[in-house]
Design an enzyme around this catalytic site. Structure first.
Site, mmCIF file in Angstrom:
data_model
loop_
_atom_site.group_PDB
_atom_site.id
_atom_site.type_symbol
_atom_site.label_atom_id
_atom_site.label_comp_id
_atom_site.label_asym_id
_atom_site.label_seq_id
_atom_site.Cartn_x
_atom_site.Cartn_y
_atom_site.Cartn_z
ATOM 1 N N LYS A 1 -33.960 -24.039 -9.054
ATOM 2 C CA LYS A 1 -35.827 -23.561 -9.418
ATOM 3 C C LYS A 1 -35.616 -22.770 -10.323
ATOM 4 C CE LYS A 1 -39.205 -21.526 -6.541
ATOM 5 N NZ LYS A 1 -39.411 -20.733 -5.724
ATOM 6 N N LYS B 1 -31.654 -20.224 -8.052
ATOM 7 C CA LYS B 1 -32.886 -20.305 -8.231
ATOM 8 C C LYS B 1 -33.066 -19.159 -9.492
ATOM 9 C CE LYS B 1 -37.047 -17.472 -6.652
ATOM 10 N NZ LYS B 1 -38.393 -17.904 -6.151
ATOM 11 N N ASP C 1 -35.800 -17.135 0.272
ATOM 12 C CA ASP C 1 -35.469 -16.673 -1.650
ATOM 13 C C ASP C 1 -34.601 -15.907 -1.401
ATOM 14 O OD1 ASP C 1 -37.111 -19.306 -2.065
ATOM 15 O OD2 ASP C 1 -38.241 -18.401 -3.652
#
Lengths: 324, 312
Positions: free
Chosen positions: A260, A224, A161
């Site tokens: 996400k 995300k 991430d």
């Protein structure tokens, strides 16, 4: 238009402008980052409409179990220890004593704790995700950020991430943002890349939409919303903007990008709202943990409490569920 | 007849203008709401119960009819408030309860009128309001004193200090007595919150309106939101869900049917709830010596015993 619109998507569909074609800029070839502007009022009204669905009984149970299977159980605190990560990994693997409750999708930890999580999750389906690129600010030199990524992958992370450079994004240095994401993707190798836009710092839906576009074009597997360190984190409207960017990118290129939302999703009800939104924006193809994740830490307990409520008929209390 | 003259005379017009303004002015109808988490809310179900505006009046007023989910939301609010409320010093809780008495005193007329509209005669109502304010003051005094009465230093066979002291339990669900609607409501809430518990109360079904006015005093009394949550609605519908609720530590049932209290005890067994059932008659609620006893606080505290090594 100043830079060539190469794919001639001029049929006035209202959400055109998602292009994959290269555009010349300062000698390098960059794709067009142009993104349609977002109607703030409509996107918020549309997002609010997803909270009005009534999801009860078996449907609710099914939805909640699906939500667990999509969860990236997360701990990103300075006080994280090996013990905490082991405990959380066990919980991600076996969230409940009920065998019909699935495992979570992944655990998300700082790079140093990746080996601990990896060992704890050996032989399970739960992936190990690691935040990287000088999380959460992302304001280290690129070489340091890339080294951070390579190190995390070497330690065994299945997913990375990363955070984008919001300063660059907001000052219009889109090529720099693109380059960083592309370089990070390269450094990831086999590992999946999730690109954190940190929407709470981007200021407007238009910037979120453009950042989504850049992240997808640069090779992000997931986009995300947030690090979880900034308020506001994930909200329904901002997630909807990103889901629409994913949808339009899919129509333009045929590539499916995952989503996400992370931070601020704490209740079962909220989780179900997100699932409804995904279904009604992207369809069933995105309703699994390959394409959709929740970044959360406290959400799991609330979902487990709701499942237990459905099973026993009694509202549950926090004392009966492990805290971490 | 004046009507035959076809319109008001010039010298009358000044007088009638005032009278007309008064008759034209709309009455301000009140939307009664439940008090949950420091906010005034309607039932999530949208349902209401109709209560006569005054005894014998054909005009009705709508009072929210609490549902199972209102109960659930109230427990969430009460649990969240418990951490802060129980951590305050007894002294501070006493100050806040004293301010509640001040707020009630300022609203004494309104409370009296509400009780009269609920069926009491004005004299009776005024006595009940005064008794309620006195009870609040009595418990505001107890908040930092009951601990000493119930704590003990226990003799043990060994070189240890062993002492016991009371602590709050958590969220207590209360069914308030039907009458007295105000004194009964305050009288069961006060001893429970005095020790740091938080409450979810099902108010009197006989006079739910007065509980709303009481809540308005709570809301202006510095009492943190969620410490007292008051629902108006059918006990039979909401209580079973509260009795089963795993987050609730105890039940305090006043004047409920034997069948309902037995069912509540059975439903509460799953979480080992403390269930106290009591049926005082109206006169007993006015007996200050009995109802202002710290024994009322003792009913909803947990006794914690600690061993500590004793030095030479």
């Amino acid at each position: 238009m100043a830079h060539g619109n190469t794919n001639g998507n001029g049929n006035g569909s209202g959400n055109g402008g998602t292009h994959g074609g290269p555009v010349a800029a300062r000698g390098a070839h960059y794709p067009s980052f142009e993104a349609p502007s977002v109607d703030k009022v409509m996107v918020e009204e549309r997002a609010a409409s997803f909270t009005k669905r009534s999801i009860k009984k078996e449907t609710k149970v099914k939805g909640l179990k699906l939500a667990i299977s999509m969860m990236d159980l997360t701990t990103l605190e300075g006080k994280d220890s090996a013990g905490k990560v082991r405990q959380m990994s066990h919980k991600a693997r076996f969230p409940s004593t009920d065998p019909t409750v699935p495992s979570c999708a992944a655990v998300c930890v700082y790079p140093k704790l990746v080996p601990v999580a990896k060992k704890a999750l050996e032989g399970s389906t739960v992936k190990v995700a690691s935040v990287s690129t000088a999380f959460p600010s992302g304001l280290s030199p690129l070489v340091v950020k890339l080294a951070d990524v390579r190190q995390a992958v070497e330690l065994g992370a299945d997913e990375i991430d990363m955070v984008i450079d919001r300063g660059a994004m907001l000052s219009g240095q889109y090529n720099a943002v693109f380059d960083e994401i592309a370089a990070t993707k390269e450094a990831c190798g086999e590992a999946h890349l999730k690109v954190i836009l940190e929407t709470g710092e981007l200021g407007s839906y238009d910037v979120v939409r453009k950042a989504s576009q850049i992240a997808m074009l640069a090779g992000g597997d997931f986009i995300k919303t947030s690090t979880g360190k900034i308020i506001p984190a994930a909200t329904l409207p901002v997630t909807l903007v990103m889901l629409e960017a994913i949808r339009d990118y899919y129509y333009a290129t045929g590539k499916r990008i995952g989503m996400k939302p992370a931070g601020g999703i704490r209740t079962s009800k909220q989780a179900l709202h997100y699932l409804v939104m995904v279904k009604e924006t992207l369809g069933d193809a995105w309703l699994d943990n390959e394409m959709f994740r929740f970044g959360a830490s406290t959400l799991l307990n609330d979902v487990l409490m709701q499942l237990e409520k459905e099973r026993t008929g009694a509202y549950q209390g926090g004392d009966y569920f492990s805290k971490d | 007849m004046a009507a035959k003259n076809g319109g008001p005379k010039a010298e009358d017009s000044g007088k009638t203008a005032v009278a007309d303004t008064e008759s034209v002015r709309l009455t301000v109808r009140k939307a009664y709401k439940m008090y949950v988490g420091g906010a005034f809310i309607r039932s999530e179900s949208g349902r209401t119960t109709q209560v006569a505006e005054a005894p014998g009046s054909a005009s009705k007023e709508n009072i929210p009819r609490a549902s199972r989910k209102d109960g659930r939301d109230a427990v969430v609010a009460a649990r969240a408030a418990w951490d802060g409320w129980s951590a305050r010093t007894g002294y501070n809780r006493g100050q806040i309860l004293y301010r509640l008495a001040e707020m009630l005193d300022a609203r004494a007329d309104e409370l009296t009128k509400s009780l009269v509209r609920g069926g009491l005669d004005p004299k009776q109502a005024a006595v009940e309001v005064a008794a309620t304010i006195d009870r609040v003051i009595a418990y505001s005094g107890w908040t930092d004193k009951y601990q000493s009465l119930f704590s003990s230093l226990n003799p043990v066979a060994g070189p240890h200090f062993n002492f016991t002291s009371p602590e709050s339990m958590g969220v207590v669900a209360v069914v308030a007595p039907a009458r007295p609607a105000l004194l009964g409501l305050a009288g069961c809430i006060l001893p429970i919150i005095a020790s740091g518990n938080t409450v979810v109360v099902l108010a009197s079904e006989a006079d739910p309106r007065t509980s709303v006015t009481f809540s308005e005093a709570l809301a202006t009394s510095d009492l943190p939101g969620g410490v007292v949550n008051i629902l108006t609605g059918p006990v039979g519908e909401v209580l079973p869900h509260l009795a089963k609720h795993m987050e609730i530590a105890a039940l305090d049932l006043h004047g409920v049917d034997a069948a309902i209290s037995k069912a509540a005890e059975e439903q509460g067994a799953g979480s080992v709830k403390r269930v106290r059932v009591r049926s005082l008659n109206e006169a007993e609620w006015f007996d200050a010596a009995a109802t202002e006893s710290p024994r009322w606080i003792e009913r909803f505290v947990e006794m914690k015993t600690i061993w500590h090594p004793a030095g030479q």
